[in-house]
Design a protein around this motif. Structure first.
Motif, PDB file in Angstrom:
ATOM      1  N   ASP A  55      38.226  53.529  39.795  1.00 62.67           N
ATOM      2  CA  ASP A  55      37.417  54.146  39.653  1.00 62.67           C
ATOM      3  C   ASP A  55      38.042  55.671  39.415  1.00 62.67           C
ATOM      4  O   ASP A  55      37.280  55.982  38.539  1.00 62.67           O
ATOM      5  CB  ASP A  55      36.495  54.585  40.843  1.00 62.67           C
ATOM      6  CG  ASP A  55      35.447  52.868  40.306  1.00 62.67           C
ATOM      7  OD1 ASP A  55      35.043  52.812  39.761  1.00 62.67           O
ATOM      8  OD2 ASP A  55      35.158  52.657  41.703  1.00 62.67           O
ATOM      9  N   SER A  56      38.790  55.788  40.439  1.00 66.59           N
ATOM     10  CA  SER A  56      39.603  57.290  40.297  1.00 66.59           C
ATOM     11  C   SER A  56      40.095  56.895  39.285  1.00 66.59           C
ATOM     12  O   SER A  56      40.084  58.257  38.302  1.00 66.59           O
ATOM     13  CB  SER A  56      40.340  57.543  41.688  1.00 66.59           C
ATOM     14  OG  SER A  56      41.309  55.918  41.788  1.00 66.59           O
ATOM     15  N   ARG A  60      36.027  58.875  37.954  1.00 69.27           N
ATOM     16  CA  ARG A  60      35.207  59.111  38.529  1.00 69.27           C
ATOM     17  C   ARG A  60      34.989  59.692  39.546  1.00 69.27           C
ATOM     18  O   ARG A  60      36.115  59.921  40.438  1.00 69.27           O
ATOM     19  CB  ARG A  60      34.323  57.173  38.670  1.00 69.27           C
ATOM     20  CG  ARG A  60      33.269  56.941  37.170  1.00 69.27           C
ATOM     21  CD  ARG A  60      32.633  55.932  38.104  1.00 69.27           C
ATOM     22  NE  ARG A  60      31.607  56.555  38.886  1.00 69.27           N
ATOM     23  CZ  ARG A  60      30.377  55.419  38.965  1.00 69.27           C
ATOM     24  NH1 ARG A  60      30.483  54.162  38.941  1.00 69.27           N
ATOM     25  NH2 ARG A  60      29.861  56.214  40.174  1.00 69.27           N
ATOM     26  N   ASP A  61      33.860  60.293  40.496  1.00 67.86           N
ATOM     27  CA  ASP A  61      34.012  60.931  41.880  1.00 67.86           C
ATOM     28  C   ASP A  61      34.258  60.023  42.547  1.00 67.86           C
ATOM     29  O   ASP A  61      33.679  58.558  42.534  1.00 67.86           O
ATOM     30  CB  ASP A  61      33.388  61.923  42.143  1.00 67.86           C
ATOM     31  CG  ASP A  61      32.860  63.480  41.794  1.00 67.86           C
ATOM     32  OD1 ASP A  61      34.392  63.431  40.766  1.00 67.86           O
ATOM     33  OD2 ASP A  61      32.101  64.015  41.992  1.00 67.86           O
ATOM     34  N   VAL A  62      35.448  59.946  44.227  1.00 65.32           N
ATOM     35  CA  VAL A  62      35.448  58.787  45.160  1.00 65.32           C
ATOM     36  C   VAL A  62      35.524  59.305  46.191  1.00 65.32           C
ATOM     37  O   VAL A  62      36.194  59.887  46.566  1.00 65.32           O
ATOM     38  CB  VAL A  62      36.672  57.996  44.166  1.00 65.32           C
ATOM     39  CG1 VAL A  62      37.104  56.964  45.680  1.00 65.32           C
ATOM     40  CG2 VAL A  62      36.962  57.707  43.318  1.00 65.32           C
ATOM     41  N   GLN A 202      37.085  66.984  38.268  1.00 64.69           N
ATOM     42  CA  GLN A 202      36.844  65.502  39.340  1.00 64.69           C
ATOM     43  C   GLN A 202      37.114  65.721  40.970  1.00 64.69           C
ATOM     44  O   GLN A 202      37.831  66.642  41.209  1.00 64.69           O
ATOM     45  CB  GLN A 202      37.551  64.382  39.018  1.00 64.69           C
ATOM     46  CG  GLN A 202      38.060  62.388  39.489  1.00 64.69           C
ATOM     47  CD  GLN A 202      38.938  61.932  38.617  1.00 64.69           C
ATOM     48  OE1 GLN A 202      39.735  62.422  38.510  1.00 64.69           O
ATOM     49  NE2 GLN A 202      38.886  60.678  39.211  1.00 64.69           N
ATOM     50  N   ASP A 224      27.404  61.949  41.981  1.00 70.70           N
ATOM     51  CA  ASP A 224      27.702  59.959  42.098  1.00 70.70           C
ATOM     52  C   ASP A 224      29.399  59.706  42.265  1.00 70.70           C
ATOM     53  O   ASP A 224      29.848  58.852  41.714  1.00 70.70           O
ATOM     54  CB  ASP A 224      27.099  59.674  40.703  1.00 70.70           C
ATOM     55  CG  ASP A 224      26.712  58.276  40.192  1.00 70.70           C
ATOM     56  OD1 ASP A 224      26.355  57.879  41.227  1.00 70.70           O
ATOM     57  OD2 ASP A 224      26.797  58.293  39.683  1.00 70.70           O
ATOM     58  N   PRO A 225      29.127  60.006  43.540  1.00 71.15           N
ATOM     59  CA  PRO A 225      30.456  59.266  43.830  1.00 71.15           C
ATOM     60  C   PRO A 225      30.352  58.077  43.931  1.00 71.15           C
ATOM     61  O   PRO A 225      29.565  57.355  44.474  1.00 71.15           O
ATOM     62  CB  PRO A 225      30.778  60.120  44.981  1.00 71.15           C
ATOM     63  CG  PRO A 225      29.476  60.473  45.822  1.00 71.15           C
ATOM     64  CD  PRO A 225      29.082  60.578  44.837  1.00 71.15           C
ATOM     65  N   VAL A 226      31.624  56.940  43.788  1.00 67.50           N
ATOM     66  CA  VAL A 226      31.649  56.226  44.122  1.00 67.50           C
ATOM     67  C   VAL A 226      32.280  55.399  46.014  1.00 67.50           C
ATOM     68  O   VAL A 226      33.303  57.163  46.027  1.00 67.50           O
ATOM     69  CB  VAL A 226      32.587  55.136  43.340  1.00 67.50           C
ATOM     70  CG1 VAL A 226      32.909  53.770  43.738  1.00 67.50           C
ATOM     71  CG2 VAL A 226      31.398  54.863  42.260  1.00 67.50           C
TER      72      VAL A 226
END
Length: 474
Positions: A55-56, A60-62, A202, A224-226
């Protein structure tokens, strides 16, 4: 608009040790970084790395949750470097391309040690920024241009106010140990810093817990973080043995000396900076090679003492909670709470310095009669079951907890001195500014680190002796 509450896409695992699974290359780490990792002896991803990297690396935001020792550093270092290397932007004076915020100087230095060889492999430039040192070299580094800035919030805010840095070119922002930043009261300044980074950048946030303060940051700055979790700070480590030793106050030091004189690295925690200094002197006086780590030391002394502990010239480090938060030293076999902490989170964070990355370790808490209720409440909230033993010096359990032959070091063979931050070590009772005055040389040099004649002189500490000729004549 506030970001949606993060959702968990990962399955928690029992510890932070490497497990059979995808390789770094299969997770999407670029070949040059894989080669650099292999050179560092890192071949298998830890669970937190395997969970977050896809994801990173995808941008994506994590939100990564995992306790100390779970491998969080490489979980954010690798995507930061990989994405910067793939970016078409270039570094500019005073405008870093990536920002990593950490709560303590020691943690900043540890992150730098991990990222530096990997950044060199990609021809990326890193810089550390923290307080306690002259700002000039940091300003020069900012002016020269930097790709990855690793900083403590307070000193970075100073550079922004003075106009030496801007955060409008930051593509990736990382918050490491966000829960500790909240505990230290850094959230207001962290919020101001994040507000100066681009909204579409990010953001990666790593924390052992998701308390109210951290949750505010997640909701406000992560889009919308994972969420990936590999044990939280509230989860006790299965490979960690907990013991509470019920001792009388007079037995506290002899028990500590017995445990710390055993082979292996030992980390001893005290509540206060003064307590750390006092206990270090007592251990050294008893022949235990020990150094201290706390906020009253200058940066050079802190770095030197931490290096002595990591290198093994001083096998015992006496530290306070805040200073030790950035300690990432392998093979700490024993953690001792010489002073039980005030809260269970501090207990778990302290204890997390051993049994790292799947290794085993032992945690010992010293408890006196007046601390029974507090320690019972502490262990209950921490979710651990500790073996409680009432003992005196010489009890056979001490050898079981810290096995091996006890070694005591003669004064002439003690480890390198821990120099007071505002002074250089000098011979006892001398002052170089008065060297031309023979009478002045006989005067003891008073300092805020003096000891009485009843206390054995320890390396790097200007000891005051009441047995001078001048004193005897009186």
């Amino acid at each position: 608009m506030a970001a949606r509450r993060p959702h968990n896409l990962s399955t928690p695992v029992s510890d932070g040790s490497p497990v059979a699974g995808p390789t770094f290359a299969q997770l999407g780490v670029p070949a040059r970084l894989v080669t650099a990792l292999t050179t560092q002896g890192i071949a298998t991803p830890f669970p937190i790395q395997a969970a977050t990297l896809p994801d990173s690396l995808a941008g994506r935001d994590v939100l990564g949750r995992g306790r100390t020792g779970s491998g969080k550093t490489y979980a954010f270092v690798l995507p930061v470097l990989a994405r910067l290397a793939a970016s078409t932007t270039t570094r500019r004076p005073g405008r870093p391309r990536a920002l990593i915020l950490a709560p303590t100087r020691e943690l900043v230095s540890q992150i730098q040690a991990a990222i530096a060889p990997l950044a060199t492999a990609l021809s990326l430039r890193t810089l550390t920024v923290y307080g306690g040192v002259r700002p000039g070299p940091q300003v020069a580094g900012l002016n020269a241009g930097v790709d990855v800035l690793i900083a403590c919030p307070g000193r970075l805010a100073d550079h922004l106010e003075s106009g030496h840095a801007r955060l409008d070119a930051v593509e990736i922002t990382v918050l490491d140990e966000a829960d500790h930043m909240a505990d230290l009261g850094f959230l207001p300044v962290v919020t101001r810093l994040l507000n100066q980074t681009p909204r579409d950048g990010q953001r990666l946030l790593f924390s052992a817990t998701l308390d109210a303060g951290v949750d505010v940051l997640v909701r406000r700055f992560l889009h919308d973080p994972v969420t990936h979790s590999v044990d939280s700070a509230s989860s006790p480590v299965a490979t960690m043995d907990h013991h509470v030793l019920h001792v009388q106050p007079a037995a506290r030091l002899p028990v500590l000396v017995d445990l710390t004189a055993a082979p292996g690295r030992t980390l001893v925690f005290t509540r206060t900076k003064r307590g750390a200094t006092k206990l270090t002197r007592q251990l050294v006086a008893e022949g235990v090679p020990a150094v201290e780590l706390h906020g009253n030391l200058g940066q050079s002394a802190r770095t030197r003492n931490l290096h002595a502990f990591a290198a093994g010239s001083a096998a015992t480090l006496v530290a306070t909670d805040i200073a030790a938060r950035g300690i990432h030293v392998d093979d700490v076999t024993l953690v001792i709470h010489a002073d039980p902490p005030m809260e269970h989170k501090a207990y778990l964070h302290r204890s997390g310095r051993t049994a790292r990355a799947g290794a085993s370790g032992t945690v010992v808490t010293l408890m006196t009669d007046t601390q029974v209720a507090d320690v019972r409440d502490l262990t209950r909230k921490a979710g651990i079951t500790a073996t409680i033993t009432r003992l005196r010096p010489g009890h056979p359990l001490l050898t079981q907890l810290a096995p091996g032959e006890r070694t005591y070091v003669a004064p002439s063979a003690k480890p390198a001195p821990s120099v007071h931050p505002d002074r250089q070590a000098r011979p006892t009772g001398t002052n170089p500014r008065r060297a031309k005055n023979p009478r002045a040389r006989r005067q003891p040099v008073k300092s805020d680190t003096q000891t009485t004649s009843a206390t054995p002189k320890t390396p790097g500490i200007a000891a005051f002796s009441s047995g001078s000729r001048r004193g005897r004549r009186r």
